[in-house]
Design an enzyme around this catalytic site. Sequence first.
Site, mmCIF file in Angstrom:
data_model
loop_
_atom_site.group_PDB
_atom_site.id
_atom_site.type_symbol
_atom_site.label_atom_id
_atom_site.label_comp_id
_atom_site.label_asym_id
_atom_site.label_seq_id
_atom_site.Cartn_x
_atom_site.Cartn_y
_atom_site.Cartn_z
ATOM 1 N N PHE A 115 -34.360 -58.554 -35.785
ATOM 2 C CA PHE A 115 -33.534 -57.584 -35.073
ATOM 3 C C PHE A 115 -32.919 -56.604 -36.069
ATOM 4 O O PHE A 115 -32.004 -55.861 -35.730
ATOM 5 C CB PHE A 115 -32.434 -58.298 -34.272
ATOM 6 C CG PHE A 115 -31.639 -59.297 -35.072
ATOM 7 C CD1 PHE A 115 -30.499 -58.911 -35.756
ATOM 8 C CD2 PHE A 115 -32.068 -60.606 -35.158
ATOM 9 C CE1 PHE A 115 -29.792 -59.822 -36.506
ATOM 10 C CE2 PHE A 115 -31.353 -61.538 -35.909
ATOM 11 C CZ PHE A 115 -30.215 -61.139 -36.577
ATOM 12 N N TYR A 119 -25.449 -61.628 -49.070
ATOM 13 C CA TYR A 119 -24.571 -62.111 -48.013
ATOM 14 C C TYR A 119 -23.983 -63.496 -48.241
ATOM 15 O O TYR A 119 -23.130 -63.930 -47.463
ATOM 16 C CB TYR A 119 -25.309 -62.059 -46.674
ATOM 17 C CG TYR A 119 -25.565 -60.631 -46.237
ATOM 18 C CD1 TYR A 119 -24.557 -59.882 -45.658
ATOM 19 C CD2 TYR A 119 -26.800 -60.029 -46.453
ATOM 20 C CE1 TYR A 119 -24.772 -58.561 -45.288
ATOM 21 C CE2 TYR A 119 -27.029 -58.708 -46.085
ATOM 22 C CZ TYR A 119 -26.010 -57.984 -45.501
ATOM 23 O OH TYR A 119 -26.219 -56.681 -45.141
ATOM 24 N N SER A 129 -32.033 -57.633 -46.148
ATOM 25 C CA SER A 129 -32.987 -56.791 -46.867
ATOM 26 C C SER A 129 -33.025 -57.164 -48.347
ATOM 27 O O SER A 129 -34.047 -57.005 -49.011
ATOM 28 C CB SER A 129 -32.629 -55.318 -46.696
ATOM 29 O OG SER A 129 -31.292 -55.077 -47.102
ATOM 30 N N GLU A 130 -31.878 -57.646 -48.871
ATOM 31 C CA GLU A 130 -31.804 -58.154 -50.240
ATOM 32 C C GLU A 130 -31.094 -59.508 -50.204
ATOM 33 O O GLU A 130 -29.953 -59.607 -49.741
ATOM 34 C CB GLU A 130 -31.055 -57.178 -51.142
ATOM 35 C CG GLU A 130 -31.776 -55.844 -51.329
ATOM 36 C CD GLU A 130 -31.054 -54.945 -52.311
ATOM 37 O OE1 GLU A 130 -31.097 -55.213 -53.530
ATOM 38 O OE2 GLU A 130 -30.436 -53.968 -51.851
#
Length: 429
Positions: free
Chosen positions: A421, A135, A130-131
Amino acid sequence: MSTDLAARGLPPPPVWEVQALPATQWQDFYTAVLNAFHEGEPGEASSLWRSLAEPGRCLTVRDKGAIVGTAGIFSFQMAVPGRQVVKTAGVSLVSVQPTHRRRGVLSALMRHQLDSLRRQRVPLAVLTASEAPIYGRYGYGVAARQLSLDIHSRRVCLTAPAPDGVTLTIEAPHKALAVCEEFYARQVPHRPGMLGRAPGWEHLPLLDPPSWRKGAYPLECVVARVGGEVAGYARYSVAVDWSHHNTAQGTVRVRDIEASDPRVYAALWRFLLETDLTSRVVAPNRPIDDALLHMVSDVRHCAPTVLDSLYVRVVDVPDALAARAYSAPVDTILEIEDAQAPWNQGRWHLTGDRTGAVCTRTDAAPDLTLDAAALGSAYLGGTTLTELAAAGRVHAHRPDTLAAATAAFTSPVAPWLPHSFCRSLLPRL
């Protein structure tokens, strides 16, 4: 870090306990996810996610009994170079409550999850972020990108194969679901990054709550057949705008499109581009090597934009590198830097070709040095080792080894994730 905090008179960060989610507490878990993303959700979508959930693979962090962090996994089989499919963890439902950001909650979840995947002998993990900045520090690298198209359909035409022998029929999406899903399953091994869908996931592309339509009509489906056999399909919706001096300026919103060969693909695109009462076609998720770019008369009127899509994390270096094939013979020593997964740290001897590969530990001098995120970016063959080296993310100890390894890792087709997903990134066109 704790020393720095003490010097400033601040308490050390808490040590968070990560717990498995009891199946009876799924709704509390999901409510925490929705709250973290500042979203509600229609019942149709919520029911689908409940049916797809794997509570045994969901993790929580709690503070005084309340869920303040979540992370889940969905079980997939993902296509990798060489037309193999590999057991892959689809990381999703990751959230931290606004009251607990930057306090180590996410790090605790990610480390626990990574350890669990190693014990379960799952070689790969993937996610959609999402951002984007989040990660990389956990070893995830951008391995596949997506092409977003916004086409002025009245200003382009197709220079493409004639649709000889192709018949198109408009069918209700749910009635055509079985034949479309069977066709999709046959396509999966041919493109790295595509996910084999377990039972239940075939309903995700049909999710179409009225609150998501933004004025469009319900989802439609056109099925292409050749000789009576299904050879492709497209799912789409149409929003018609009559506000331009009583002249229709509608938009076709493409959810997904699959085809067996160029003439079928061209026939489906011609149908979408020539839809009555429309002047625009938007397709937010196509592969970056989409053949349509070479079929249209003027690509400038397609406004192509490239975005990050699938992030890959190599959980187990030897198993993951041995699971894929290589476009050219490879015989190289990789030195992997991986603080989050120390079992991957060190030097690995990779040998392989188009038929398969072997990866074993070694003490030999390295040819290439790279970290876990760079390895994840290169794994599906869409990001080259050469471009990562140009960015300073791969170090070649000998120039010739970089060129050889790049040729081996590269995929002849760009990796691509056709659908998300991650519940926060579903296609609300």
